[in-house]
Design a protein around this motif. Structure first.
Motif, PDB file in Angstrom:
ATOM      1  N   LEU A 258       0.839  -1.200   0.000  1.00 22.90           N
ATOM      2  CA  LEU A 258       0.000   0.000   0.000  1.00 22.90           C
ATOM      3  C   LEU A 258       0.881   1.259   0.000  1.00 22.90           C
ATOM      4  CD1 LEU A 258      -2.961   0.902   0.076  1.00 22.90           C
ATOM      5  CD2 LEU A 258      -2.765   1.018   2.575  1.00 22.90           C
ATOM      6  N   GLY A 259       0.618   2.162  -0.933  1.00 22.38           N
ATOM      7  CA  GLY A 259       1.369   3.412  -0.994  1.00 22.38           C
ATOM      8  C   GLY A 259       2.698   3.320  -1.724  1.00 22.38           C
ATOM      9  N   THR A 260       2.999   2.147  -2.262  1.00 26.30           N
ATOM     10  CA  THR A 260       4.264   1.998  -2.987  1.00 26.30           C
ATOM     11  C   THR A 260       4.009   1.964  -4.494  1.00 26.30           C
ATOM     12  OG1 THR A 260       4.277  -0.434  -3.090  1.00 26.30           O
ATOM     13  CG2 THR A 260       5.124   0.578  -1.066  1.00 26.30           C
ATOM     14  N   ASN A 261       5.101   1.995  -5.243  1.00 25.55           N
ATOM     15  CA  ASN A 261       5.044   1.813  -6.692  1.00 25.55           C
ATOM     16  C   ASN A 261       5.620   0.438  -7.003  1.00 25.55           C
ATOM     17  OD1 ASN A 261       4.099   4.449  -7.066  1.00 25.55           O
ATOM     18  ND2 ASN A 261       6.175   5.279  -7.246  1.00 25.55           N
TER      19      ASN A 261
ATOM     20  N   ASN B   3       5.745 -12.455  -9.203  1.00 22.06           N
ATOM     21  CA  ASN B   3       6.542 -11.822  -8.163  1.00 22.06           C
ATOM     22  C   ASN B   3       6.317 -10.311  -8.230  1.00 22.06           C
ATOM     23  OD1 ASN B   3       7.687 -14.239  -7.323  1.00 22.06           O
ATOM     24  ND2 ASN B   3       9.462 -14.032  -8.663  1.00 22.06           N
ATOM     25  N   ILE B   4       6.248  -9.693  -7.050  1.00 24.25           N
ATOM     26  CA  ILE B   4       5.990  -8.259  -6.968  1.00 24.25           C
ATOM     27  C   ILE B   4       7.247  -7.546  -6.451  1.00 24.25           C
ATOM     28  CG2 ILE B   4       4.508  -6.474  -5.933  1.00 24.25           C
ATOM     29  CD1 ILE B   4       2.729  -8.332  -7.411  1.00 24.25           C
ATOM     30  N   TYR B   5       7.637  -6.504  -7.147  1.00 23.60           N
ATOM     31  CA  TYR B   5       8.799  -5.707  -6.756  1.00 23.60           C
ATOM     32  C   TYR B   5       8.376  -4.272  -6.487  1.00 23.60           C
ATOM     33  CZ  TYR B   5      11.740  -9.470  -8.607  1.00 23.60           C
ATOM     34  OH  TYR B   5      12.348 -10.693  -8.838  1.00 23.60           O
ATOM     35  N   ILE B   6       8.866  -3.715  -5.403  1.00 24.30           N
ATOM     36  CA  ILE B   6       8.722  -2.281  -5.145  1.00 24.30           C
ATOM     37  C   ILE B   6       9.931  -1.584  -5.732  1.00 24.30           C
ATOM     38  CG2 ILE B   6       8.714  -0.516  -3.337  1.00 24.30           C
ATOM     39  CD1 ILE B   6       7.330  -2.387  -1.497  1.00 24.30           C
TER      40      ILE B   6
END
Ligand SMILES: *[C@@H]1O[C@H](CO)[C@@H](O)[C@H](O)[C@H]1NC(C)=O
Ligand SMILES: *[C@@H]1O[C@H](CO)[C@@H](O)[C@H](O)[C@H]1NC(C)=O
Length: 173
Positions: free
Chosen positions: A28-31, A168-171
């Motif tokens: 939440l709140g990240t890109n 996979n999710i990367y910030i």
């Protein structure tokens, strides 16, 4: 003592239940970038549909905002936050926030493992083995792998079991 039959039964049961997605990563709140192997979900040149593109996790595509479905997210286009990832029934598209139902613009991110590890330069790996599930119809984002689907192919929605927990999710750091 376990009987041979009960051992066989437990092996069968273990085989029948797919790897369970158990956690929701702290995005939440990240890109973020939403990736599958060497590819990620990007925007097609016409701006509406999503296509697979080579992974570039230091350049995020989505800004993650809250959804009215608790624990789910609205995935905004990072370069134009008036647009949200939307389940149109056919393909996922980027449409104006509020132009579709809240459920069509709400996504649950369910991962096998929620971590916070250095990714490729400029990124942090935050979720492994994930499903991105539409709250409209419980279907999952499907980013085709380049071995079966050419780069630039549309990102689609599919049955979550068939799609599999491979995202996979990367910030972007
Ligand atoms: C997300 O990206 C936007 C556009 O580049 C930027 O303005 C914003 O600061 C970024 N947010 C975070 C949390 O990094
Ligand atoms: C997303 O919202 C649905 C419907 O409210 C809820 O059942 C589900 O637990 C939420 N998903 C997550 C990962 O929190």
């Amino acid at each position: 003592m376990l009987s041979i039959a009960s051992i066989f039964l437990s092996v069968l049961l273990a085989g029948a239940s797919p790897a369970r997605a158990t956690c929701s990563p702290a995005i939440l709140g990240t890109n973020i970038s939403i990736t599958n192997g060497p590819l990620e979900a990007g925007f097609s040149s016409n701006g509406l549909t999503l296509v697979s593109q080579p992974i570039s996790v230091a350049t995020p595509e989505f800004a993650v905002a809250a959804s009215s479905f608790s624990g789910n997210f609205t995935l905004l286009k990072v370069t134009n936050k008036a647009l949200a990832l939307t389940n149109t029934g056919a393909l996922p598209e980027t449409l104006s926030v509020g132009s579709a139902s809240a459920s069509a613009q709400s996504w649950a991110v369910q991962c096998s493992s929620c971590v916070s590890e250095n990714g490729p330069p400029g990124s942090t790996l935050i979720g492994e083995g994930c499903l991105v599930v539409s709250q409209l119809d419980q279907r999952c984002l499907n980013i085709g792998l380049s071995t079966t689907t050419p780069v630039g192919s549309p990102v689609t929605l599919g049955n979550c079991q068939a799609v599999g927990s491979s995202i996979n999710i990367y910030i972007a750091a």
